[in-house]
Design a protein around this motif. Structure first.
Motif, PDB file in Angstrom:
ATOM      1  N   SER A  69       1.237  -1.352  -0.428  1.00  0.00           N
ATOM      2  CA  SER A  69      -0.172  -0.137   0.057  1.00  0.00           C
ATOM      3  C   SER A  69       0.781   1.104   0.282  1.00  0.00           C
ATOM      4  CB  SER A  69      -0.575   0.075   1.098  1.00  0.00           C
ATOM      5  OG  SER A  69      -1.021   1.064   1.530  1.00  0.00           O
ATOM      6  N   HIS A 121      -4.118  -4.088   0.259  1.00  0.00           N
ATOM      7  CA  HIS A 121      -4.524  -4.917  -1.110  1.00  0.00           C
ATOM      8  C   HIS A 121      -5.459  -6.074  -0.578  1.00  0.00           C
ATOM      9  CE1 HIS A 121      -1.456  -6.288  -4.085  1.00  0.00           C
ATOM     10  NE2 HIS A 121      -2.609  -6.313  -4.413  1.00  0.00           N
ATOM     11  N   TRP A 211      -5.067  -3.029  -9.539  1.00  0.00           N
ATOM     12  CA  TRP A 211      -3.944  -2.257  -8.019  1.00  0.00           C
ATOM     13  C   TRP A 211      -3.535  -1.534  -8.472  1.00  0.00           C
ATOM     14  CZ3 TRP A 211      -3.856  -1.935  -3.198  1.00  0.00           C
ATOM     15  CH2 TRP A 211      -2.502  -1.901  -2.634  1.00  0.00           C
ATOM     16  N   TRP A 216      -5.833   1.245  -4.732  1.00  0.00           N
ATOM     17  CA  TRP A 216      -7.103   0.869  -5.602  1.00  0.00           C
ATOM     18  C   TRP A 216      -7.320   1.748  -6.553  1.00  0.00           C
ATOM     19  CZ3 TRP A 216      -7.561  -4.350  -6.805  1.00  0.00           C
ATOM     20  CH2 TRP A 216      -6.901  -4.992  -5.464  1.00  0.00           C
TER      21      TRP A 216
END
Length: 245
Positions: A69, A121, A211, A216
């Motif tokens: 992330s 994620h 991703w 996202w």
């Protein structure tokens, strides 16, 4: 609408509305949803929930840089689903209650403007991303930032940005009512968010997510359109109820 009246055009299939649905949530929902419901009918969708459990989450030290992330949220799952509503704190974004778990699923970044980004994620992170994008659609001041930063770069994003200004500034009220995680493989996720309009009409919004760059992002087709147009629902059958209002 009676069967004897002429069918009105489906406003959900217009390019203007589809762009709004993706980038700004349900801007025109209250104005058109009853017409759409009577024209094409809302069909409850089959239950797509799976009993498959998410894969075990590797330690952060073993996660590849591309899978991390962008704001350092923990967790990475290559596969999985969600079979029950996650416990969430809900915060008002525009007129919509949005789920938040800043140390878990996200959003990890919340700016003073109200713009929210950076999600885990994981399947839950993808769900929170989809829900927050829907919520930010109720705040016209966030619309450019959402389309600029939360739509996957490419022709679809370019087309969506080029069409800004064609979407309505009308304020509408709606709330998240439920969800389905239709698919998740770590790279892409498809999340169906059921929205309850102020009129009482339920509408399905399927967001295709990918991703990219540690977060996202919504994916659009080359014309800047939503791959699966919004559709009215008759009930929450097949959805997991989830709401903050």
């Amino acid at each position: 609408m009676s069967d004897n009246q002429p069918s009105e055009p489906n406003p959900f299939t217009s390019r203007r509305f589809i762009l709004a649905a993706v980038i700004v949530g349900v801007v025109l929902l209250c104005a058109v949803v009853l017409i759409v419901s009577s024209v094409i009918g809302g069909q409850a969708k089959p239950n797509a929930n799976s009993s498959t459990a998410p894969t075990s989450t590797p330690s952060q030290s073993s996660v590849n840089e591309a899978d991390r992330s962008v704001c350092g949220l923990p967790g990475f799952e290559k596969s999985g689903t969600i079979t029950q509503a996650p416990k969430s704190k809900w915060e008002l974004v525009g007129t919509v209650a949005a789920p938040t778990d800043p140390k878990g699923a996200g959003p990890g970044n919340v700016e003073s403007s109200g713009f929210r980004s950076c999600y885990a994620h994981t399947p839950t992170g993808a769900l929170y991303s989809a829900a927050n994008i829907i919520a930010m659609g109720s705040d016209s001041s966030l619309r450019h930032e959402v389309s600029d930063k939360l739509v996957l770069p490419g022709p679809g994003r370019d087309a969506a940005l080029a069409s800004e200004g064609s979407t309505s500034e009308t304020t509408v009220r709606y709330q998240i009512a439920g969800f389905r995680v239709l698919s998740y493989d770590g790279s892409q996720a498809k999340v169906d968010i059921a929205v309850n309009a102020a009129t009482g009409q339920l509408v399905s919004f399927v967001e295709n997510l990918e991703w990219s760059d540690g977060d996202w992002k919504v994916t659009l087709d080359k014309n800047g359109n939503m791959p699966i147009p919004p559709s009215p629902l008759q009930s929450l059958g097949g959805y997991i109820p989830w709401s903050g209002a």
